[in-house]
Design a protein around this motif. Structure first.
Motif, PDB file in Angstrom:
ATOM      1  N   VAL A 419       0.841  -1.197   0.000  1.00  0.00           N
ATOM      2  CA  VAL A 419       0.000   0.000   0.000  1.00  0.00           C
ATOM      3  C   VAL A 419       0.872   1.242   0.000  1.00  0.00           C
ATOM      4  O   VAL A 419       0.604   2.212  -0.703  1.00  0.00           O
ATOM      5  N   SER A 420       1.936   1.221   0.787  1.00  0.00           N
ATOM      6  CA  SER A 420       2.866   2.347   0.820  1.00  0.00           C
ATOM      7  C   SER A 420       4.292   1.832   0.693  1.00  0.00           C
ATOM      8  O   SER A 420       4.602   0.717   1.132  1.00  0.00           O
ATOM      9  N   TYR A 421       5.128   2.660   0.086  1.00  0.00           N
ATOM     10  CA  TYR A 421       6.535   2.327  -0.175  1.00  0.00           C
ATOM     11  C   TYR A 421       7.355   3.542   0.225  1.00  0.00           C
ATOM     12  O   TYR A 421       6.808   4.580   0.623  1.00  0.00           O
ATOM     13  N   HIS A 422       8.693   3.420   0.113  1.00  0.00           N
ATOM     14  CA  HIS A 422       9.532   4.569   0.463  1.00  0.00           C
ATOM     15  C   HIS A 422       9.197   5.784  -0.399  1.00  0.00           C
ATOM     16  O   HIS A 422       9.270   6.919   0.055  1.00  0.00           O
ATOM     17  N   ASP A 423       8.850   5.542  -1.685  1.00  0.00           N
ATOM     18  CA  ASP A 423       8.445   6.653  -2.543  1.00  0.00           C
ATOM     19  C   ASP A 423       6.920   6.728  -2.536  1.00  0.00           C
ATOM     20  O   ASP A 423       6.235   5.784  -2.858  1.00  0.00           O
ATOM     21  N   GLY A 424       6.411   7.862  -2.152  1.00  0.00           N
ATOM     22  CA  GLY A 424       4.972   8.045  -1.991  1.00  0.00           C
ATOM     23  C   GLY A 424       4.640   8.423  -0.561  1.00  0.00           C
ATOM     24  O   GLY A 424       5.515   8.596   0.284  1.00  0.00           O
ATOM     25  N   PHE A 425       3.350   8.560  -0.287  1.00  0.00           N
ATOM     26  CA  PHE A 425       2.904   8.871   1.061  1.00  0.00           C
ATOM     27  C   PHE A 425       3.117   7.682   1.998  1.00  0.00           C
ATOM     28  O   PHE A 425       2.970   6.528   1.596  1.00  0.00           O
ATOM     29  N   THR A 426       3.456   7.988   3.244  1.00  0.00           N
ATOM     30  CA  THR A 426       3.394   6.955   4.275  1.00  0.00           C
ATOM     31  C   THR A 426       1.923   6.617   4.511  1.00  0.00           C
ATOM     32  O   THR A 426       1.010   7.320   4.056  1.00  0.00           O
ATOM     33  N   LEU A 427       1.676   5.542   5.248  1.00  0.00           N
ATOM     34  CA  LEU A 427       0.299   5.156   5.563  1.00  0.00           C
ATOM     35  C   LEU A 427      -0.426   6.281   6.290  1.00  0.00           C
ATOM     36  O   LEU A 427      -1.586   6.595   5.985  1.00  0.00           O
ATOM     37  N   GLN A 428       0.251   6.909   7.241  1.00  0.00           N
ATOM     38  CA  GLN A 428      -0.371   7.992   7.989  1.00  0.00           C
ATOM     39  C   GLN A 428      -0.713   9.160   7.078  1.00  0.00           C
ATOM     40  O   GLN A 428      -1.784   9.776   7.205  1.00  0.00           O
ATOM     41  N   ASP A 429       0.156   9.461   6.140  1.00  0.00           N
ATOM     42  CA  ASP A 429      -0.095  10.586   5.241  1.00  0.00           C
ATOM     43  C   ASP A 429      -1.151  10.264   4.190  1.00  0.00           C
ATOM     44  O   ASP A 429      -1.827  11.171   3.686  1.00  0.00           O
ATOM     45  N   HIS A 491       4.177  -6.307   1.801  1.00  0.00           N
ATOM     46  CA  HIS A 491       5.295  -5.377   1.970  1.00  0.00           C
ATOM     47  C   HIS A 491       4.802  -4.239   2.855  1.00  0.00           C
ATOM     48  O   HIS A 491       3.854  -3.528   2.492  1.00  0.00           O
ATOM     49  N   VAL A 492       5.421  -4.084   4.025  1.00  0.00           N
ATOM     50  CA  VAL A 492       5.027  -3.054   4.986  1.00  0.00           C
ATOM     51  C   VAL A 492       6.146  -2.023   5.091  1.00  0.00           C
ATOM     52  O   VAL A 492       7.308  -2.393   5.318  1.00  0.00           O
ATOM     53  N   LEU A 493       5.827  -0.764   4.918  1.00  0.00           N
ATOM     54  CA  LEU A 493       6.799   0.302   5.147  1.00  0.00           C
ATOM     55  C   LEU A 493       7.040   0.403   6.646  1.00  0.00           C
ATOM     56  O   LEU A 493       6.099   0.585   7.427  1.00  0.00           O
ATOM     57  N   ALA A 494       8.293   0.263   7.065  1.00  0.00           N
ATOM     58  CA  ALA A 494       8.604   0.138   8.492  1.00  0.00           C
ATOM     59  C   ALA A 494       8.031   1.278   9.322  1.00  0.00           C
ATOM     60  O   ALA A 494       7.474   1.049  10.406  1.00  0.00           O
ATOM     61  N   VAL A 495       8.152   2.501   8.843  1.00  0.00           N
ATOM     62  CA  VAL A 495       7.688   3.635   9.647  1.00  0.00           C
ATOM     63  C   VAL A 495       6.169   3.664   9.792  1.00  0.00           C
ATOM     64  O   VAL A 495       5.641   4.338  10.666  1.00  0.00           O
ATOM     65  N   ASP A 496       5.461   2.887   8.951  1.00  0.00           N
ATOM     66  CA  ASP A 496       4.000   2.842   9.069  1.00  0.00           C
ATOM     67  C   ASP A 496       3.570   2.192  10.374  1.00  0.00           C
ATOM     68  O   ASP A 496       2.504   2.499  10.913  1.00  0.00           O
ATOM     69  N   ALA A 497       4.379   1.270  10.879  1.00  0.00           N
ATOM     70  CA  ALA A 497       4.056   0.619  12.153  1.00  0.00           C
ATOM     71  C   ALA A 497       4.092   1.632  13.298  1.00  0.00           C
ATOM     72  O   ALA A 497       3.516   1.386  14.366  1.00  0.00           O
ATOM     73  N   GLY A 503       4.745  14.765   6.910  1.00  0.00           N
ATOM     74  CA  GLY A 503       4.154  16.077   6.696  1.00  0.00           C
ATOM     75  C   GLY A 503       3.625  16.259   5.283  1.00  0.00           C
ATOM     76  O   GLY A 503       3.562  17.381   4.783  1.00  0.00           O
ATOM     77  N   GLY A 504       3.242  15.151   4.650  1.00  0.00           N
ATOM     78  CA  GLY A 504       2.702  15.228   3.295  1.00  0.00           C
ATOM     79  C   GLY A 504       3.753  15.200   2.213  1.00  0.00           C
ATOM     80  O   GLY A 504       3.422  15.376   1.034  1.00  0.00           O
ATOM     81  N   ASN A 505       5.018  14.985   2.569  1.00  0.00           N
ATOM     82  CA  ASN A 505       6.080  14.871   1.557  1.00  0.00           C
ATOM     83  C   ASN A 505       6.021  13.448   0.979  1.00  0.00           C
ATOM     84  O   ASN A 505       6.208  12.482   1.693  1.00  0.00           O
ATOM     85  N   ASN A 506       5.765  13.347  -0.323  1.00  0.00           N
ATOM     86  CA  ASN A 506       5.654  12.018  -0.939  1.00  0.00           C
ATOM     87  C   ASN A 506       6.878  11.657  -1.777  1.00  0.00           C
ATOM     88  O   ASN A 506       6.844  10.711  -2.551  1.00  0.00           O
ATOM     89  N   ASN A 507       7.972  12.408  -1.582  1.00  0.00           N
ATOM     90  CA  ASN A 507       9.207  12.135  -2.325  1.00  0.00           C
ATOM     91  C   ASN A 507      10.403  12.583  -1.494  1.00  0.00           C
ATOM     92  O   ASN A 507      11.241  13.371  -1.943  1.00  0.00           O
TER      93      ASN A 507
END
Length: 649
Positions: A419-429, A491-497, A503-507
């Protein structure tokens, strides 16, 4: 005297008890020389007095580990020092001030001779089955840089990632496999240097075989091996995200570190002159050229043999299967890996595209390769966050994208869902922003993807509105439950946990700061979600993994699958176009374990009629913030815009 010790292969610097063999492929520079540096940076120049197949080599007596070296060439009447492409370590973190001239090359990071012997203390490879694998995408520096329980000297390092506090966290969270963002040596792009920024993600390879010095206290080689050893000791795999599609030398006018100077044919060229740019990074590595293919395969074997790496995720992997402007799943690269007795044993994950012609190849990689499934990402985000009533597409992704990955070839062809990867929004964003906010990157918010398929739930960014926060948490649970209980490798983005926001930065590729560094600041909502996710990962292992195993291969057609309306009746053709509340029933064999998915994307609660029989265990209900252990039997009231998983054995 040492002619018999001098050998063209292996390339690079190879130690023995009498000294070191130095070997380099350099057809464009017949007068190339070896340069040795002492502790005071005084140099000794040595002729490479042997040649074979455009390889220049010599043996130097008395060399030991730690010897700093480079290669001297003549470049347009200037004397330039270049790195060994096969360097296994660098003398320091690479950095230069624009422009990178021949004179400045002598002050740049240099190659280092390495002794790869290491005491692995009897640790063994975890060898996690694919159907049980959960990838946890992690940045070595960013994930521990602000961790309060880690000694400050180890925060942001290889050793920081294997400290007791981190090991305990990974085991509590149920993580099987860390997928590390690139840890090979990296050089920041010229435009970042001009802005006094760095390539934080590391997708700009310098020397493929050298670990990134930024993440070490003293010795990157030993410290990275120690990290792998300790993770393996606790059953956690290490997957390397690796970049072979381009290098840090860029395109025309880019810096010259090694490949460009030694042999222009390392790169895909247009009419033997201009660099083809199928990667968006200035150049394209050409794996139809034998020396290019050799260094890639040698690099992979190097990491598996010397560092016990469990697998690789290949960035822009369509490039690796290119034959000119076409992709070929039967290319030499794929066949070479398939026959290699070392590489055929490790996990292979492809990002199955690049930006060149014929570049999107999802589903077309050979067997033995798992592929990052962006169709899953787009479909699931659209379904939950954009209220797109794409029931057929959603159902297809839930069942493992079998339109692209036949279950007959599972588990080795299971898709890597995310759902989320290093490039793009985090889950929270994803649930907090409708628009990207990339101003900190210095490109006037022009960079980063515009198609985020996000939904801020009514307020852009931070808020204290309870209703908005509640909707955000529910949507996070919807997205993660769909990910963990779909057929595939999550695949889980670690910081999503940690419910981390950028802050809305997707790159945030150039944000080596608090924007990217994992935020370990405690809060009730964060702790609640982290505990919920850990429990869900455990339940996935116990419940979903056996279903994936059963639905794989020859037995896939012996199970029960039903798609029902909420009233229990079978869905018809019209339902597939508009239904907002439906159920998926799965049963193993004739009378084995059963599972149900109650999916309600509508804005009103819906009552579901359940199949007759014994009581169902509620695995999760995403309308609830906590996970209980209650049971139900005949009906179930499903909340609006939520999902429930039921199970009975």
């Amino acid at each position: 005297m040492f002619a018999k010790l001098a050998q063209p292969f292996p390339l690079g610097a190879t130690l023995c008890d009498r000294g070191c063999n130095f070997s380099i492929h350099a057809p464009d520079h017949k007068e190339i020389k070896l340069v040795l540096f002492d502790n005071e940076n005084k140099k000794k120049i040595i002729d490479l007095d042997n040649q074979h197949l455009d390889i220049h080599y010599t043996f130097v007596e008395g060399i030991t580990a730690g010897q700093i070296y480079g290669y001297q060439i003549k470049d347009k009447d200037e004397i330039r020092l270049v790195l060994d492409p096969y360097a296994q370590a660098l003398s320091k973190t690479p950095f230069y001030t624009e422009p990178f001239t021949a004179q400045r090359s002598w002050d740049f990071a240099k190659s280092v001779v390495v002794d790869q012997r290491f005491d692995w203390e009897g640790t063994t490879l975890p060898q996690v089955p694919l159907e049980e694998t959960v990838l946890f995408e992690t940045h070595v520096k960013g994930f521990t840089k602000r961790h309060p329980a880690i000694d400050q000297t180890k925060q942001g390092t290889y050793l920081g990632l294997c400290q007791p506090a981190m090991i305990e966290y990974f085991k509590q969270q149920g993580i099987t496999s860390l997928q590390l963002l690139p840890v090979t040596s990296c050089m920041s792009e010229p435009h970042l240097l001009k802005m006094d920024k760095v390539n934080y993600w590391g997708y700009n390879s310098l020397c493929f075989m050298a670990p990134e010095p930024r993440y070490a206290q003293q010795d990157p080689v030993t410290e990275m091996k120690t990290m792998v050893k300790e993770l393996h000791r606790h059953g956690i795999e290490v997957i390397m995200d690796i970049v072979f599609n381009h290098t840090a030398e860029g395109g025309e006018g880019g810096p010259k570190f090694h490949f460009k100077c030694l042999d222009k044919h390392y790169y895909l060229l247009d009419r033997e002159k201009n660099y083809k740019n199928h990667t968006g990074c200035g150049n394209t590595f050409d794996l139809t050229y034998q020396p290019s293919l050799n260094i890639v395969l040698d690099t992979l074997r190097h990491w598996v043999t010397n560092y016990k790496i469990d697998g690789f995720r290949f960035d822009l992997a369509a490039t690796l299967g290119r034959n000119g402007d076409r992709f070929d799943m039967h290319s030499a690269f794929f066949k070479a890996i398939a026959q290699d007795p070392i590489l055929q044993k490790v996990k292979l994950i492809a990002e199955p595209w690049d930006i060149g012609p014929d570049g999107y190849q999802l589903g077309y990689f050979p067997r033995g390769w798992n592929e990052c499934n962006d169709k899953f990402r787009d479909t699931v985000k659209s379904y939950w966050l954009c209220q797109e009533n794409n029931v057929k597409e959603f159902a297809t992704r839930l069942m493992g994208s079998r339109d692209l990955f036949s279950a007959g070839k599972w588990p080795d062809k299971l898709p890597v869902n995310f759902v989320s990867y290093h490039d793009g929004f985090t889950l929270q964003d994803l649930v907090s922003y409708n628009h990207k906010h990339n101003h900190a990157n210095g490109e006037n918010n022009r960079d980063g993807h515009g198609d985020n398929r996000s939904n801020n739930q009514g307020v852009e960014g931070e808020t204290e509105n309870y209703a908005v926060l509640s909707r955000r948490e529910r949507q996070k649970r919807n997205l993660m439950t769909t990910l963990l209980f779909s057929f595939g490798i999550p695949h889980v983005l670690a910081v999503d946990a940690l419910s981390h926001t950028q802050g809305g930065n997707n790159n945030a590729y150039c944000q080596d700061n608090e924007i990217s560094w994992a935020d370990w600041t405690p809060s009730k909502d964060k702790a609640e979600f982290s505990q919920w996710l850990a429990t869900m990962l455990e339940r996935r292992k116990n419940i979903m993994s056996p279903f994936i195993r059963a639905f794989s291969g020859h037995n896939r057609g012996h199970h029960r699958i039903q798609w029902n309306r909420s009233n229990g009746h079978t869905m018809n053709a019209e339902d597939w176009q508009r239904l907002e509340a439906f159920a998926l029933y799965l049963g193993l064999f004739k009378d084995g374990k059963e599972m149900m998915f109650l999916v309600n994307s509508s804005s009103i609660p819906t009552r579901y009629r359940l199949p007759a029989g014994s009581k169902w265990q509620v695995v999760c209900d995403t309308s609830e913030a906590t996970l209980g252990s209650r049971q139900v039997q005949t009906t179930y009231m499903q909340g609006a815009q939520s999902l429930t998983i039921l199970y009975r054995d």
